[in-house]
Scaffold this active site. Sequence first.
Site, PDB file in Angstrom:
ATOM      1  N   ASP A  29      49.937 112.273  27.314  1.00  0.00           N
ATOM      2  CA  ASP A  29      49.505 111.425  26.200  1.00  0.00           C
ATOM      3  C   ASP A  29      49.672 112.225  24.907  1.00  0.00           C
ATOM      4  OD1 ASP A  29      47.215 108.822  25.969  1.00  0.00           O
ATOM      5  OD2 ASP A  29      47.729 110.043  24.219  1.00  0.00           O
ATOM      6  N   ILE A  30      50.251 111.592  23.894  1.00  0.00           N
ATOM      7  CA  ILE A  30      50.566 112.290  22.642  1.00  0.00           C
ATOM      8  C   ILE A  30      49.298 112.572  21.809  1.00  0.00           C
ATOM      9  CG2 ILE A  30      50.966 110.322  21.091  1.00  0.00           C
ATOM     10  CD1 ILE A  30      53.260 113.368  21.535  1.00  0.00           C
ATOM     11  N   GLU A  88      46.074  99.245  23.370  1.00  0.00           N
ATOM     12  CA  GLU A  88      46.998  99.721  22.338  1.00  0.00           C
ATOM     13  C   GLU A  88      48.448  99.488  22.741  1.00  0.00           C
ATOM     14  OE1 GLU A  88      46.345 103.856  21.161  1.00  0.00           O
ATOM     15  OE2 GLU A  88      48.414 103.976  20.450  1.00  0.00           O
ATOM     16  N   HIS A  93      49.386 101.393  32.088  1.00  0.00           N
ATOM     17  CA  HIS A  93      49.333 102.860  32.190  1.00  0.00           C
ATOM     18  C   HIS A  93      47.956 103.295  32.670  1.00  0.00           C
ATOM     19  CE1 HIS A  93      48.437 101.573  28.056  1.00  0.00           C
ATOM     20  NE2 HIS A  93      47.578 102.579  27.972  1.00  0.00           N
ATOM     21  N   HIS A  95      45.355 106.320  32.651  1.00  0.00           N
ATOM     22  CA  HIS A  95      45.008 107.577  31.991  1.00  0.00           C
ATOM     23  C   HIS A  95      44.413 108.508  33.036  1.00  0.00           C
ATOM     24  CE1 HIS A  95      45.001 106.147  27.672  1.00  0.00           C
ATOM     25  NE2 HIS A  95      44.755 104.971  28.242  1.00  0.00           N
TER      26      HIS A  95
HETATM   27  P1  5GP Z   1      45.521 102.235  25.547  1.00  0.00           P
HETATM   28  O1  5GP Z   1      46.638 101.233  25.429  1.00  0.00           O
HETATM   29  O2  5GP Z   1      45.153 102.515  26.977  1.00  0.00           O
HETATM   30  O3  5GP Z   1      44.332 101.847  24.714  1.00  0.00           O
HETATM   31  O4  5GP Z   1      46.019 103.608  24.936  1.00  0.00           O
HETATM   32  C1  5GP Z   1      47.384 103.941  24.814  1.00  0.00           C
HETATM   33  C2  5GP Z   1      47.541 105.436  24.907  1.00  0.00           C
HETATM   34  O5  5GP Z   1      48.919 105.732  24.730  1.00  0.00           O
HETATM   35  C3  5GP Z   1      46.782 106.250  23.844  1.00  0.00           C
HETATM   36  O6  5GP Z   1      45.979 107.235  24.494  1.00  0.00           O
HETATM   37  C4  5GP Z   1      47.872 106.856  22.974  1.00  0.00           C
HETATM   38  O7  5GP Z   1      47.557 108.163  22.513  1.00  0.00           O
HETATM   39  C5  5GP Z   1      49.075 106.859  23.906  1.00  0.00           C
HETATM   40  N1  5GP Z   1      50.347 106.700  23.204  1.00  0.00           N
HETATM   41  C6  5GP Z   1      50.646 105.750  22.288  1.00  0.00           C
HETATM   42  N2  5GP Z   1      51.923 105.890  21.859  1.00  0.00           N
HETATM   43  C7  5GP Z   1      52.425 106.968  22.521  1.00  0.00           C
HETATM   44  C8  5GP Z   1      53.712 107.596  22.514  1.00  0.00           C
HETATM   45  O8  5GP Z   1      54.647 107.221  21.806  1.00  0.00           O
HETATM   46  N3  5GP Z   1      53.877 108.667  23.327  1.00  0.00           N
HETATM   47  C9  5GP Z   1      52.848 109.126  24.142  1.00  0.00           C
HETATM   48  N4  5GP Z   1      53.128 110.184  24.908  1.00  0.00           N
HETATM   49  N5  5GP Z   1      51.641 108.538  24.186  1.00  0.00           N
HETATM   50  C10 5GP Z   1      51.425 107.471  23.380  1.00  0.00           C
END
Ligand code: 5GP
Length: 130
Positions: A29-30, A88, A93, A95
């Site tokens: 995760d970035i 987001e 995905h 975590h």
């Molecule tokens: P969620 O959709 O579960 O709320 O969170 C999405 C996750 O993806 C976040 O923890 C965010 O930091 C990660 N994320 C978003 N865009 C990128 C990206 O371009 N590259 C990576 N490696 N992680 C990402």
Amino acid sequence: MASIFTKIVNGEIPSYKVAENDDFFAFLDINPNAAGHTLVIPKKEENKIFDLSKEEYAGLMDFSYRVAKALEKTVACERIGMSVIGLEVPHVHVHLIPISTMADMQFMKKQQLSNEEFIDLASRIAANFI
Ligand code: 5GP
């Protein structure tokens, strides 16, 4: 339009890859909660985890299990926490987060890592992936 994670799978956007097979892909995760925070995705683009078939879901959990084992071997932590949110990025995905406190699961306490630290972590986790 392809999701940002599909672009990562296709190499159009760079990532710190941890593991891959024909159906699944794992990368750091970035914006990690903690060092080693890894995302595991199906290559097939699906928005919500429970819209996967039972077989796809089981495959994702099996691959996540193997990544979590590698993560636990690599990063000092109390245990590996697992969470599925997806608010987001609309591409399923999982975590996997090395945690020592509840705050590590709250997606508020973030860890700043350098490019070199990301590269080092990804390669050490990958080396422990079996
Ligand atoms: P969620 O959709 O579960 O709320 O969170 C999405 C996750 O993806 C976040 O923890 C965010 O930091 C990660 N994320 C978003 N865009 C990128 C990206 O371009 N590259 C990576 N490696 N992680 C990402």
